[in-house]
Design a protein around this motif. Sequence first.
Motif, PDB file in Angstrom:
ATOM      1  N   ALA A 105       0.805  -1.217   0.000  1.00 21.25           N
ATOM      2  CA  ALA A 105       0.000   0.000   0.000  1.00 21.25           C
ATOM      3  C   ALA A 105       0.841   1.272   0.000  1.00 21.25           C
ATOM      4  CB  ALA A 105      -0.934  -0.003   1.221  1.00 21.25           C
ATOM      5  N   ILE A 106       2.132   1.170   0.256  1.00 20.42           N
ATOM      6  CA  ILE A 106       2.984   2.361   0.322  1.00 20.42           C
ATOM      7  C   ILE A 106       3.487   2.710  -1.081  1.00 20.42           C
ATOM      8  CG2 ILE A 106       5.133   3.320   1.229  1.00 20.42           C
ATOM      9  CD1 ILE A 106       4.812   1.613   3.694  1.00 20.42           C
ATOM     10  N   PRO A 107       3.219   3.913  -1.563  1.00 26.02           N
ATOM     11  CA  PRO A 107       3.681   4.295  -2.903  1.00 26.02           C
ATOM     12  C   PRO A 107       5.201   4.193  -3.036  1.00 26.02           C
ATOM     13  CG  PRO A 107       2.079   5.883  -2.079  1.00 26.02           C
ATOM     14  CD  PRO A 107       2.412   4.980  -0.932  1.00 26.02           C
ATOM     15  N   GLY A 108       5.645   3.622  -4.147  1.00 26.82           N
ATOM     16  CA  GLY A 108       7.072   3.547  -4.428  1.00 26.82           C
ATOM     17  C   GLY A 108       7.828   2.450  -3.715  1.00 26.82           C
ATOM     18  N   MET A 109       7.144   1.656  -2.887  1.00 26.68           N
ATOM     19  CA  MET A 109       7.812   0.580  -2.154  1.00 26.68           C
ATOM     20  C   MET A 109       7.879  -0.680  -3.016  1.00 26.68           C
ATOM     21  SD  MET A 109       9.281  -0.424   0.683  1.00 26.68           S
ATOM     22  CE  MET A 109       8.800   0.755   1.958  1.00 26.68           C
ATOM     23  N   THR A 110       9.081  -1.203  -3.197  1.00 30.45           N
ATOM     24  CA  THR A 110       9.271  -2.488  -3.866  1.00 30.45           C
ATOM     25  C   THR A 110       9.156  -3.595  -2.828  1.00 30.45           C
ATOM     26  OG1 THR A 110      10.660  -1.556  -5.610  1.00 30.45           O
ATOM     27  CG2 THR A 110      10.928  -3.910  -5.146  1.00 30.45           C
ATOM     28  N   VAL A 111       8.429  -4.662  -3.150  1.00 32.04           N
ATOM     29  CA  VAL A 111       8.140  -5.726  -2.181  1.00 32.04           C
ATOM     30  C   VAL A 111       8.598  -7.067  -2.754  1.00 32.04           C
ATOM     31  CG1 VAL A 111       6.351  -6.861  -0.809  1.00 32.04           C
ATOM     32  CG2 VAL A 111       6.159  -4.415  -1.323  1.00 32.04           C
ATOM     33  N   VAL A 112       9.439  -7.781  -1.997  1.00 30.69           N
ATOM     34  CA  VAL A 112      10.049  -9.027  -2.459  1.00 30.69           C
ATOM     35  C   VAL A 112       9.761 -10.146  -1.458  1.00 30.69           C
ATOM     36  CG1 VAL A 112      12.238 -10.151  -3.063  1.00 30.69           C
ATOM     37  CG2 VAL A 112      11.869  -7.737  -3.644  1.00 30.69           C
ATOM     38  N   ASP A 113       9.414 -11.325  -1.977  1.00 24.71           N
ATOM     39  CA  ASP A 113       9.102 -12.490  -1.137  1.00 24.71           C
ATOM     40  C   ASP A 113       9.850 -13.707  -1.668  1.00 24.71           C
ATOM     41  OD1 ASP A 113       7.949 -14.143   0.741  1.00 24.71           O
ATOM     42  OD2 ASP A 113       5.997 -14.258  -0.252  1.00 24.71           O
ATOM     43  N   PRO A 114      11.120 -13.913  -1.246  1.00 23.08           N
ATOM     44  CA  PRO A 114      11.934 -14.999  -1.789  1.00 23.08           C
ATOM     45  C   PRO A 114      11.442 -16.372  -1.329  1.00 23.08           C
ATOM     46  CG  PRO A 114      13.283 -13.354  -0.636  1.00 23.08           C
ATOM     47  CD  PRO A 114      11.867 -13.119  -0.264  1.00 23.08           C
ATOM     48  N   CYS A 115      11.789 -17.384  -2.145  1.00 24.73           N
ATOM     49  CA  CYS A 115      11.353 -18.757  -1.877  1.00 24.73           C
ATOM     50  C   CYS A 115      12.327 -19.522  -1.002  1.00 24.73           C
ATOM     51  CB  CYS A 115      11.178 -19.485  -3.208  1.00 24.73           C
ATOM     52  SG  CYS A 115      11.079 -21.286  -3.108  1.00 24.73           S
ATOM     53  N   ASP A 116      13.634 -19.376  -1.266  1.00 25.46           N
ATOM     54  CA  ASP A 116      14.615 -20.247  -0.619  1.00 25.46           C
ATOM     55  C   ASP A 116      15.949 -19.530  -0.447  1.00 25.46           C
ATOM     56  OD1 ASP A 116      15.641 -20.164  -3.216  1.00 25.46           O
ATOM     57  OD2 ASP A 116      16.002 -22.322  -3.329  1.00 25.46           O
ATOM     58  N   ALA A 117      16.980 -20.285  -0.070  1.00 26.72           N
ATOM     59  CA  ALA A 117      18.298 -19.698   0.162  1.00 26.72           C
ATOM     60  C   ALA A 117      18.873 -19.089  -1.111  1.00 26.72           C
ATOM     61  CB  ALA A 117      19.251 -20.764   0.715  1.00 26.72           C
ATOM     62  N   LEU A 118      18.707 -19.773  -2.231  1.00 28.74           N
ATOM     63  CA  LEU A 118      19.225 -19.269  -3.500  1.00 28.74           C
ATOM     64  C   LEU A 118      18.559 -17.953  -3.875  1.00 28.74           C
ATOM     65  CD1 LEU A 118      21.059 -19.866  -5.975  1.00 28.74           C
ATOM     66  CD2 LEU A 118      19.088 -21.007  -7.012  1.00 28.74           C
ATOM     67  N   ASP A 119      17.261 -17.879  -3.714  1.00 29.75           N
ATOM     68  CA  ASP A 119      16.511 -16.658  -3.999  1.00 29.75           C
ATOM     69  C   ASP A 119      17.040 -15.491  -3.157  1.00 29.75           C
ATOM     70  OD1 ASP A 119      14.608 -16.002  -5.856  1.00 29.75           O
ATOM     71  OD2 ASP A 119      12.880 -16.530  -4.636  1.00 29.75           O
ATOM     72  N   ILE A 120      17.263 -15.734  -1.875  1.00 24.41           N
ATOM     73  CA  ILE A 120      17.748 -14.688  -0.974  1.00 24.41           C
ATOM     74  C   ILE A 120      19.145 -14.237  -1.381  1.00 24.41           C
ATOM     75  CG2 ILE A 120      18.477 -14.196   1.397  1.00 24.41           C
ATOM     76  CD1 ILE A 120      16.214 -16.140   2.288  1.00 24.41           C
ATOM     77  N   GLU A 121      20.024 -15.195  -1.628  1.00 26.67           N
ATOM     78  CA  GLU A 121      21.404 -14.858  -1.988  1.00 26.67           C
ATOM     79  C   GLU A 121      21.456 -14.004  -3.250  1.00 26.67           C
ATOM     80  OE1 GLU A 121      23.353 -19.010  -0.209  1.00 26.67           O
ATOM     81  OE2 GLU A 121      22.947 -18.777  -2.340  1.00 26.67           O
ATOM     82  N   GLN A 122      20.610 -14.321  -4.221  1.00 27.71           N
ATOM     83  CA  GLN A 122      20.611 -13.571  -5.471  1.00 27.71           C
ATOM     84  C   GLN A 122      19.843 -12.257  -5.353  1.00 27.71           C
ATOM     85  OE1 GLN A 122      19.221 -16.192  -8.573  1.00 27.71           O
ATOM     86  NE2 GLN A 122      20.984 -17.565  -8.396  1.00 27.71           N
ATOM     87  N   ALA A 123      18.869 -12.198  -4.455  1.00 30.58           N
ATOM     88  CA  ALA A 123      18.068 -10.984  -4.300  1.00 30.58           C
ATOM     89  C   ALA A 123      18.843  -9.867  -3.614  1.00 30.58           C
ATOM     90  CB  ALA A 123      16.796 -11.289  -3.516  1.00 30.58           C
ATOM     91  N   VAL A 124      19.740 -10.203  -2.686  1.00 32.65           N
ATOM     92  CA  VAL A 124      20.442  -9.172  -1.911  1.00 32.65           C
ATOM     93  C   VAL A 124      21.171  -8.174  -2.813  1.00 32.65           C
ATOM     94  CG1 VAL A 124      22.363  -8.781  -0.301  1.00 32.65           C
ATOM     95  CG2 VAL A 124      20.568 -10.432   0.265  1.00 32.65           C
ATOM     96  N   PRO A 125      22.052  -8.601  -3.734  1.00 27.55           N
ATOM     97  CA  PRO A 125      22.693  -7.603  -4.602  1.00 27.55           C
ATOM     98  C   PRO A 125      21.723  -6.904  -5.544  1.00 27.55           C
ATOM     99  CG  PRO A 125      23.301  -9.832  -5.273  1.00 27.55           C
ATOM    100  CD  PRO A 125      22.596  -9.961  -3.968  1.00 27.55           C
ATOM    101  N   GLU A 126      20.644  -7.591  -5.923  1.00 29.63           N
ATOM    102  CA  GLU A 126      19.661  -6.969  -6.819  1.00 29.63           C
ATOM    103  C   GLU A 126      18.919  -5.825  -6.139  1.00 29.63           C
ATOM    104  OE1 GLU A 126      17.912  -7.861  -9.989  1.00 29.63           O
ATOM    105  OE2 GLU A 126      19.658  -8.973 -10.677  1.00 29.63           O
ATOM    106  N   ILE A 127      18.494  -6.045  -4.890  1.00 32.61           N
ATOM    107  CA  ILE A 127      17.769  -4.968  -4.218  1.00 32.61           C
ATOM    108  C   ILE A 127      18.721  -3.837  -3.824  1.00 32.61           C
ATOM    109  CG2 ILE A 127      15.965  -6.533  -3.423  1.00 32.61           C
ATOM    110  CD1 ILE A 127      17.118  -6.333  -0.599  1.00 32.61           C
ATOM    111  N   ALA A 128      20.005  -4.173  -3.613  1.00 31.67           N
ATOM    112  CA  ALA A 128      20.991  -3.130  -3.322  1.00 31.67           C
ATOM    113  C   ALA A 128      21.201  -2.238  -4.539  1.00 31.67           C
ATOM    114  CB  ALA A 128      22.311  -3.759  -2.899  1.00 31.67           C
ATOM    115  N   ALA A 129      21.173  -2.820  -5.727  1.00 29.63           N
ATOM    116  CA  ALA A 129      21.380  -2.062  -6.958  1.00 29.63           C
ATOM    117  C   ALA A 129      20.163  -1.216  -7.323  1.00 29.63           C
ATOM    118  CB  ALA A 129      21.720  -3.014  -8.103  1.00 29.63           C
ATOM    119  N   HIS A 130      18.995  -1.586  -6.808  1.00 29.35           N
ATOM    120  CA  HIS A 130      17.763  -0.837  -7.082  1.00 29.35           C
ATOM    121  C   HIS A 130      17.750   0.444  -6.265  1.00 29.35           C
ATOM    122  CE1 HIS A 130      13.501   0.013  -7.678  1.00 29.35           C
ATOM    123  NE2 HIS A 130      13.391   0.138  -6.375  1.00 29.35           N
TER     124      HIS A 130
END
Length: 331
Positions: free
Chosen positions: A150-175
């Motif tokens: 509900a917050i404007p401009g907020m990106t929301v991520v829901d990873p599935c497993d360890a691999l998802d988390i490991e790969q998401a960390v640098p991606e959300i940092a770059a965003h």
Amino acid sequence: MSQTATPPVRLKTSAMIASIAAEGQTTRPAPFGHALNALAEQRPDLVGLTADLSKYTDLHIFAAAHPKRFFQMGMAEQLLVAAAGGMAKEGLLPFVTSYAVFATRRAYDFIHQIVAEEHLNVKLCCALPGLTTGYGPSHQATEDLALMRAIPGMTVVDPCDALDIEQAVPEIAAHRGPVYMRLLRGNVPVVLDEYDYRFELGKAKLLRDGRDVLVISSGLMTMRALETAQKLQGSVDVAVLHVPTIKPLDEAAILHEVRRSDRLVVVAENHAVIGGLGESVASLLVRSRLSPQFRQVALPDRFLDAGALPTLHDRYGISTQAFVQSIQSWL
């Protein structure tokens, strides 16, 4: 000759905080903490903050390696978010950890007004999302996706497993901008390595195809969906579309899969039936004038019980066995 029934296994109190990994399943310890450490070697601007929960959000790994870049704010979530906003204004990259209930419910106005309104580069990584603890409504963040969506401009991520988390960390940092990421901690299952998977922010991935049912899922429910598809193999053909980014939603991928064939569409999420991925997909389908058979696997709109996680997952329909039974009944 009479037979004595085997008594049910009596679960211990520790099952209230048990790992979501099945017995014998491959896991990785603290994927978030290790991924953050690796990223910190490349990003000297990265700092870590928590509200007395470093050990329980895996941020203690970062704290040990980078003590001068770690900030323990105590049990004060509003101060935690405000401090992160100030650091972001000074050009730092704050990764903030807490429990999802404390960050979203106690500090919501601070996230809204300080971080999101000014579009600050703060990453909120929050443990115990949805029904991943048995300690009752005080710790069960069953409405966090609805709040953050509900917050404007907020990106929301829901990873599935360890691999998802490991790969998401640098991606959300770059965003550039605020991000809320649900966090699985401790010994986290490894599932997606078998599916040639790569996390891309804002993108859904078809993990397996199927003729009869299309499951659109996020978070740990993608793991459950894959297990369900395996159990039903031979009788029901189940496709699984993993949606790790809840906002912005990959509308093109969802519409493409729904339009491909006349399949039962099931949205599965570890979140209340109100305000999460299910309602996002339903809204998209209505706006696109699509009307497939549609069902949700989600938590009910009520305060949930305390108890052992396996018991609660069965009770509220998000265990693999419950998922299997739901699909069989709908077909």
